[in-house]
Design a protein around this motif. Structure first.
Motif, PDB file in Angstrom:
ATOM      1  N   TYR A   1       0.834  -1.207   0.000  1.00  0.00           N
ATOM      2  CA  TYR A   1       0.000   0.000   0.000  1.00  0.00           C
ATOM      3  C   TYR A   1       0.867   1.254   0.000  1.00  0.00           C
ATOM      4  O   TYR A   1       0.630   2.194  -0.778  1.00  0.00           O
ATOM      5  CB  TYR A   1      -0.910  -0.025   1.218  1.00  0.00           C
ATOM      6  CG  TYR A   1      -1.719   1.232   1.413  1.00  0.00           C
ATOM      7  CD1 TYR A   1      -2.659   1.643   0.463  1.00  0.00           C
ATOM      8  CD2 TYR A   1      -1.552   2.012   2.556  1.00  0.00           C
ATOM      9  CE1 TYR A   1      -3.404   2.801   0.641  1.00  0.00           C
ATOM     10  CE2 TYR A   1      -2.293   3.164   2.743  1.00  0.00           C
ATOM     11  CZ  TYR A   1      -3.217   3.557   1.787  1.00  0.00           C
ATOM     12  OH  TYR A   1      -3.955   4.710   1.973  1.00  0.00           O
TER      13      TYR A   1
ATOM     14  N   ARG B   1       0.509   8.272   3.770  1.00  0.00           N
ATOM     15  CA  ARG B   1      -0.132   6.974   3.982  1.00  0.00           C
ATOM     16  C   ARG B   1       0.399   6.307   5.250  1.00  0.00           C
ATOM     17  O   ARG B   1      -0.358   5.710   6.016  1.00  0.00           O
ATOM     18  CB  ARG B   1       0.103   6.074   2.768  1.00  0.00           C
ATOM     19  CG  ARG B   1      -0.675   6.503   1.536  1.00  0.00           C
ATOM     20  CD  ARG B   1      -0.549   5.482   0.412  1.00  0.00           C
ATOM     21  NE  ARG B   1      -1.393   5.861  -0.724  1.00  0.00           N
ATOM     22  CZ  ARG B   1      -1.584   5.104  -1.804  1.00  0.00           C
ATOM     23  NH1 ARG B   1      -0.987   3.915  -1.890  1.00  0.00           N
ATOM     24  NH2 ARG B   1      -2.365   5.506  -2.785  1.00  0.00           N
TER      25      ARG B   1
ATOM     26  N   CYS C   1      -1.675   5.354   8.812  1.00  0.00           N
ATOM     27  CA  CYS C   1      -1.758   3.955   9.237  1.00  0.00           C
ATOM     28  C   CYS C   1      -1.095   3.668  10.582  1.00  0.00           C
ATOM     29  O   CYS C   1      -1.280   2.585  11.141  1.00  0.00           O
ATOM     30  CB  CYS C   1      -1.128   3.049   8.174  1.00  0.00           C
ATOM     31  SG  CYS C   1      -2.086   2.933   6.640  1.00  0.00           S
TER      32      CYS C   1
END
Length: 206
Positions: free
Chosen positions: A176, A189, A193
């Motif tokens: 990802y 990102r 997370c």
């Protein structure tokens, strides 16, 4: 992020939405964490708050971290690979971990029974620091994304949490993060997370 050791034991690290709530993991292991803290303090290390968690140092060098996870609380020896581990109680946070080793606990009675052993391991870790020993790192067979590696270097407790994930969850996050073309997007990102990773969850876990 928590910057005071005492706050950690009452409210957690402050890096996920559960911090400061009854659902925070520190409340699951209150007695265990307090006992481990007492044992560690008896070994003469300096107690500090780093990366939101209690970190214990010897002459300004990080030796170990005390932390709560969903299924256990632990002492994380940052150079645990150097320890002889005669009792065979240390584990790798992740399959590819090279330096750090965890000592996991789930009961006060377990900690009590290992009190002298815990101290012996801590004193061995301190001796390694006195001698200036370093873990010789091998090339990682699966290169870690540069931006993720930077987060690991700046926050060992986050690295420990990531490496405690199953290989499949680690791979899911890596794919990802790597899918973003720009470094700024990859960093964004990772930031988003972090709370899930600290909770031991995979990318698609709720």
């Amino acid at each position: 992020m928590t910057t005071n050791v005492e706050t950690y034991f009452t409210e957690g690290c402050g890096r996920c939405p559960l911090g400061g709530t009854p659902a925070c993991k520190v409340h699951t292991w209150t007695k265990e964490l307090n006992l481990l803290r007492k044992i560690i303090q008896e070994c003469g290390l300096t107690e500090e708050s780093k990366w939101g968690v209690p970190t214990y140092t010897f002459q300004k060098s990080n030796v170990l971290i005390l932390a709560a996870f969903k299924e256990f609380c632990s002492i994380s020896f940052l150079k645990g690979a150097l320890l002889s581990d005669e009792q065979g109680i240390l584990t790798k946070p992740g399959a590819n971990t090279q330096a750090a080793r965890l000592m996991k606990f789930t009961q006060v009675q377990q900690i009590d029974s290992l009190r002298s052993t815990i101290k012996a391991y801590i004193f061995e870790a301190i001796e390694a620091e006195k001698q200036g020993l370093e873990v010789i790192l091998k090339k990682n067979p699966e290169p870690i994304l540069g931006e993720l590696q930077a987060y690991f270097e700046n926050d060992p407790s986050f690295k420990t949490a990531f490496e405690a994930l199953t290989p499949g969850r680690q791979r899911g996050y890596n794919l990802y993060f790597s899918a973003a073309k720009q470094s700024k997007t990859r960093e964004s990102r990772i930031e988003k997370c972090i709370p899930k990773i600290l909770e031991g969850k995979g990318l698609n876990d709720r």
